[in-house]
Enzyme design. Sequence first.
Site, PDB file in Angstrom:
ATOM      1  CG  HIS A 163      -1.710   1.290   1.347  1.00 38.34           C
ATOM      2  ND1 HIS A 163      -2.823   1.560   0.589  1.00 38.34           N
ATOM      3  CD2 HIS A 163      -1.514   2.386   2.119  1.00 38.34           C
ATOM      4  CE1 HIS A 163      -3.285   2.768   0.900  1.00 38.34           C
ATOM      5  NE2 HIS A 163      -2.503   3.285   1.837  1.00 38.34           N
ATOM      6  CG  HIS A 217     -26.206  26.025  18.536  1.00 36.41           C
ATOM      7  ND1 HIS A 217     -26.056  24.798  19.123  1.00 36.41           N
ATOM      8  CD2 HIS A 217     -27.110  25.858  17.529  1.00 36.41           C
ATOM      9  CE1 HIS A 217     -26.844  23.925  18.518  1.00 36.41           C
ATOM     10  NE2 HIS A 217     -27.480  24.534  17.544  1.00 36.41           N
ATOM     11  CD  GLU A 238     -23.751  20.713   8.923  1.00 31.87           C
ATOM     12  OE1 GLU A 238     -24.652  21.163   9.648  1.00 31.87           O
ATOM     13  OE2 GLU A 238     -23.435  19.491   8.882  1.00 31.87           O
TER      14      GLU A 238
END
Length: 702
Positions: free
Chosen positions: A291, A504, A443
């Site tokens: 990888h 908030h 979002e």
Amino acid sequence: MSAVASPVVDSPRPMTSAQLDQLSINCIRTLCIDAVQQAKSGHPGAPMALAPLIYTLWNRVMRFDPQDPIWPNRDRFVLSNGHASMLLWSVLHLTGTRAVNAEYERLGQPAVSLDDIRHFRQLGSKAPGHPEYHLVSGVEATTGPLGQGIANSVGMAIAEAWLANRYNRPDFKIFAYDIYAVCGDGCMMEGVGAEAASLAGHLALDNLCWIYDNNHITIEGNTRITFTEDVAARFLGYGWNVLRVGDANDIERIEQALAIFRETKHRPTFIILDSHIGYGAPHKHDTSAAHGEPLGEEEIRLAKRFYGWPEDAKFLVPEAVRQHFVTGIGARGREARRQWTELFAAYRTKYPMLATEIDLMQRRELPEGWDKGLPVFPADPKGIAGRDVSGQVLNLLAQNIPWLLGGSADLGPSNKTLLTFPGAGDFEPGDRAGRNLHFGIREHAMAAAVNGLALSKLRAFGATFFIFSDYARPAIRLSALMELPTIFIFTHDAMGDGEDGPTHQPVEQLASFRAEPGLVVLRPCDANEVVEAYRYIMQLRHQPALLALSRQPLPTLDRSKYAPASGLARGAYVLADPPAGKPELILIASGSEVSLCVKAHEELLAEGIRSRVVSMPSWDIFEHQSEAYQDSVLLPEVTARIAVEQASTFGWERYVGRKSGRIIGMKTFGASAPLKELLRKFQFEPERVTEVAKELLGKAKS
């Protein structure tokens, strides 16, 4: 693991089509292996597995002209698992893709030279560790953080559908391209990928195809330790058409699956491609060792032997491979572009205004009269909320700029970002004309999709509450890295939502976004500064902008008494000065705290203290002004300075000084209470400013 050897590379005999296919695939593989080994870092395993897919997609399927990689109707290719970037560098080199500069001028030089590949991941190479949009022509999006590329592709698919609806006419298919994104297990695990897939399924974006490299390997090992869900069932649940190709080496099956995608209507397509990471490397095949590290010289020799490739050759590109791409994607892309160019010339004759719009859009320019009608607000002590002014301005600009569109993460009525003028409409499965995009409570995917819209040359905005910008932050960072003129509108910029409390109320967001290179952060102080902020933002061509706007009304300053709001274009400006004499104190603020400083300024004047008020809506813009201008605003000889902002104090010391000035700001999170009580608790009041000013001047005098 059965061998798929190339024909003898330097054979004088003519090769069959199948032999040329295999030679080209193994050329991609070996270029990737050699580049990673030479760099001593990189990811060889995925390119070894996915070379047949990339070859098939580019040389058999995609409509892309290497001579003009910004042709508007080209198919888009996004490598979301960007660690496999050598796939892209190999194919851009082999197709002979040409470079284009930042002014969209086509250059004669290759986008990626063989020397760039030899210097993979090195300073100055056009083959960096991950795809970089602003650096290399032919790269449609900067990828690396997993999930971002596929989320960008959703914005690209929305853009194509909207463009086709607006500009196509009977007999004039000006926009009719597809978007292909290659992704891996990481993209499937990342939340942004899930958000984007859900949105794409809802919107029925049938121009979108994701190809999932299902190799069951991540850095820590087999995905069974973390990822055992039924991915196919998940995408069926999202409303996608799900296909499976059981062998990543079967290019006929791959091409067939891609053909099914192009025939599928009203659903995006998800192709599960079962692959083997490190294919051809006998000791690293299907292991995490393939990888993220070079294979090693001995393993490379064994892999090349497996491919039938000269074991000692490095960076070998047979001429037959170059010619095969010339007669494949080169000829097909050139003819497709020629036909489109002729079509567009006829379209320009019949629909000149629409053709002009397309021209302007492609150059990221604005139409004549784009700012016509921008309002000027009279002085008003009661004022108007920043978000309300923003809504008015957005609706006016969107009527003047037909390709301005966007939406909110389910907060349109609260962000005031809904476009409500006649004909604005909603972009939905049954209506591709709408200018309002409803992103849902997603979002992160919203911000990434806005990037995809901007990558498609639309002017796009996304919106939410400022506190939820944290959910969008990785995509905003990439917007800055890609130098895209995106617009992020964040309302409820401080404690204006009061009772909702500290969850908030943003505190650290302003400081953190100000730290982001290339991002223009603007926090206007009143209605007229909001207007000027949009005037500034709309003229940006290579920078994203973030608007932090108030929920609550802000007094509209009397501009006959105070300086005009046009000063915003310089990032900071002198709003008010004492009527006589030099100021002995400078008050600096942004947003709602500017009017607070103006009140303190008037109170100080009444007490005989001469202060200057500086409105500083944008640190970034101010830092790009001349030193002379900066000194004219922040007088070096006036060291008594106070900065006032309802946010983290971090960073303000650069403007007020570490010892000589003071900062009135937030050093904790907020609280749940009505706004007036919060302002009193955290001391955002004129009286506090005047008190600190007197203390500061008193210390200075002693």
